[in-house]
Design a protein around this motif. Sequence first.
Motif, PDB file in Angstrom:
ATOM      1  N   PHE A   6      11.516   4.935   4.487  1.00  0.00           N
ATOM      2  CA  PHE A   6      12.269   6.124   4.117  1.00  0.00           C
ATOM      3  C   PHE A   6      13.666   6.029   4.701  1.00  0.00           C
ATOM      4  O   PHE A   6      13.834   5.963   5.916  1.00  0.00           O
ATOM      5  N   ARG A   7      14.647   6.046   3.829  1.00  0.00           N
ATOM      6  CA  ARG A   7      16.020   5.895   4.310  1.00  0.00           C
ATOM      7  C   ARG A   7      16.455   7.073   5.170  1.00  0.00           C
ATOM      8  O   ARG A   7      17.414   6.969   5.918  1.00  0.00           O
ATOM      9  N   GLU A   8      15.753   8.183   5.073  1.00  0.00           N
ATOM     10  CA  GLU A   8      16.056   9.334   5.921  1.00  0.00           C
ATOM     11  C   GLU A   8      15.920   8.991   7.401  1.00  0.00           C
ATOM     12  O   GLU A   8      16.582   9.591   8.240  1.00  0.00           O
ATOM     13  N   THR A   9      15.064   8.018   7.714  1.00  0.00           N
ATOM     14  CA  THR A   9      14.876   7.649   9.122  1.00  0.00           C
ATOM     15  C   THR A   9      16.114   6.968   9.698  1.00  0.00           C
ATOM     16  O   THR A   9      16.226   6.856  10.915  1.00  0.00           O
ATOM     17  N   ASN A  10      17.025   6.534   8.834  1.00  0.00           N
ATOM     18  CA  ASN A  10      18.268   5.915   9.302  1.00  0.00           C
ATOM     19  C   ASN A  10      19.410   6.913   9.448  1.00  0.00           C
ATOM     20  O   ASN A  10      20.521   6.527   9.812  1.00  0.00           O
ATOM     21  N   HIS A  11      19.155   8.164   9.161  1.00  0.00           N
ATOM     22  CA  HIS A  11      20.193   9.182   9.285  1.00  0.00           C
ATOM     23  C   HIS A  11      20.558   9.356  10.767  1.00  0.00           C
ATOM     24  O   HIS A  11      19.688   9.286  11.640  1.00  0.00           O
ATOM     25  N   PRO A  12      21.830   9.560  11.072  1.00  0.00           N
ATOM     26  CA  PRO A  12      22.249   9.711  12.475  1.00  0.00           C
ATOM     27  C   PRO A  12      21.498  10.808  13.240  1.00  0.00           C
ATOM     28  O   PRO A  12      21.212  10.645  14.432  1.00  0.00           O
ATOM     29  N   VAL A  43       7.411  10.459  11.163  1.00  0.00           N
ATOM     30  CA  VAL A  43       7.060   9.678   9.966  1.00  0.00           C
ATOM     31  C   VAL A  43       7.628   8.267  10.085  1.00  0.00           C
ATOM     32  O   VAL A  43       6.932   7.282   9.820  1.00  0.00           O
ATOM     33  N   GLY A  44       8.868   8.157  10.495  1.00  0.00           N
ATOM     34  CA  GLY A  44       9.481   6.839  10.652  1.00  0.00           C
ATOM     35  C   GLY A  44       8.770   5.977  11.672  1.00  0.00           C
ATOM     36  O   GLY A  44       8.624   4.766  11.492  1.00  0.00           O
ATOM     37  N   ARG A  45       8.315   6.590  12.727  1.00  0.00           N
ATOM     38  CA  ARG A  45       7.628   5.859  13.785  1.00  0.00           C
ATOM     39  C   ARG A  45       6.240   5.394  13.357  1.00  0.00           C
ATOM     40  O   ARG A  45       5.800   4.316  13.732  1.00  0.00           O
ATOM     41  N   TYR A  46       5.536   6.213  12.588  1.00  0.00           N
ATOM     42  CA  TYR A  46       4.128   5.927  12.309  1.00  0.00           C
ATOM     43  C   TYR A  46       3.796   5.623  10.849  1.00  0.00           C
ATOM     44  O   TYR A  46       2.630   5.376  10.536  1.00  0.00           O
ATOM     45  N   SER A  47       4.761   5.614   9.950  1.00  0.00           N
ATOM     46  CA  SER A  47       4.425   5.409   8.543  1.00  0.00           C
ATOM     47  C   SER A  47       3.774   4.051   8.289  1.00  0.00           C
ATOM     48  O   SER A  47       2.883   3.940   7.446  1.00  0.00           O
ATOM     49  N   SER A  48       4.184   3.014   9.009  1.00  0.00           N
ATOM     50  CA  SER A  48       3.577   1.698   8.773  1.00  0.00           C
ATOM     51  C   SER A  48       2.111   1.677   9.209  1.00  0.00           C
ATOM     52  O   SER A  48       1.269   1.085   8.529  1.00  0.00           O
ATOM     53  N   ILE A  49       1.797   2.339  10.304  1.00  0.00           N
ATOM     54  CA  ILE A  49       0.392   2.415  10.758  1.00  0.00           C
ATOM     55  C   ILE A  49      -0.432   3.206   9.754  1.00  0.00           C
ATOM     56  O   ILE A  49      -1.524   2.778   9.356  1.00  0.00           O
TER      57      ILE A  49
END
Length: 144
Positions: A6-12, A43-49
Amino acid sequence: MKIPHFRETNHPLVKSIAHYSDQNLLTLFQRYPEQGKYFIAIVGRYSSIVYTLISHSARSPVQADYLFVITWRHIFYEMRGLNLRNPETTEVISFQNWLINQIAFCINPAYPDSRLGVLLLLRSVTDYINTLPPETQEPWESEY
């Protein structure tokens, strides 16, 4: 198997809190639910799991994507009242352990009747999609 990003996880705003502990993100999410940055950081931290565990039990990539979305929706609502500290004992469970239990609940419903609920939900989602203009009915793809 392509894990959604999710590109939102790259938001400042999200990057600035990425180093917070799970407990801090959970507490801030509960205090400020209208600020999506805390949930997005989780979500960014755990989406891959989450996606990896779901994809191992799914019958198809489409089912994995569907379960992924349904699971995160379930997690979102459950996190609102989550307390990782058991008030009866002084035991503290980790957020990651709690998350894995939620994934298990979503992919292996405890009650046979809950499958009917999923089917009804799928039907209502399908009915909603069919009411949308054709240009918005493209299948979801993770291209980020």
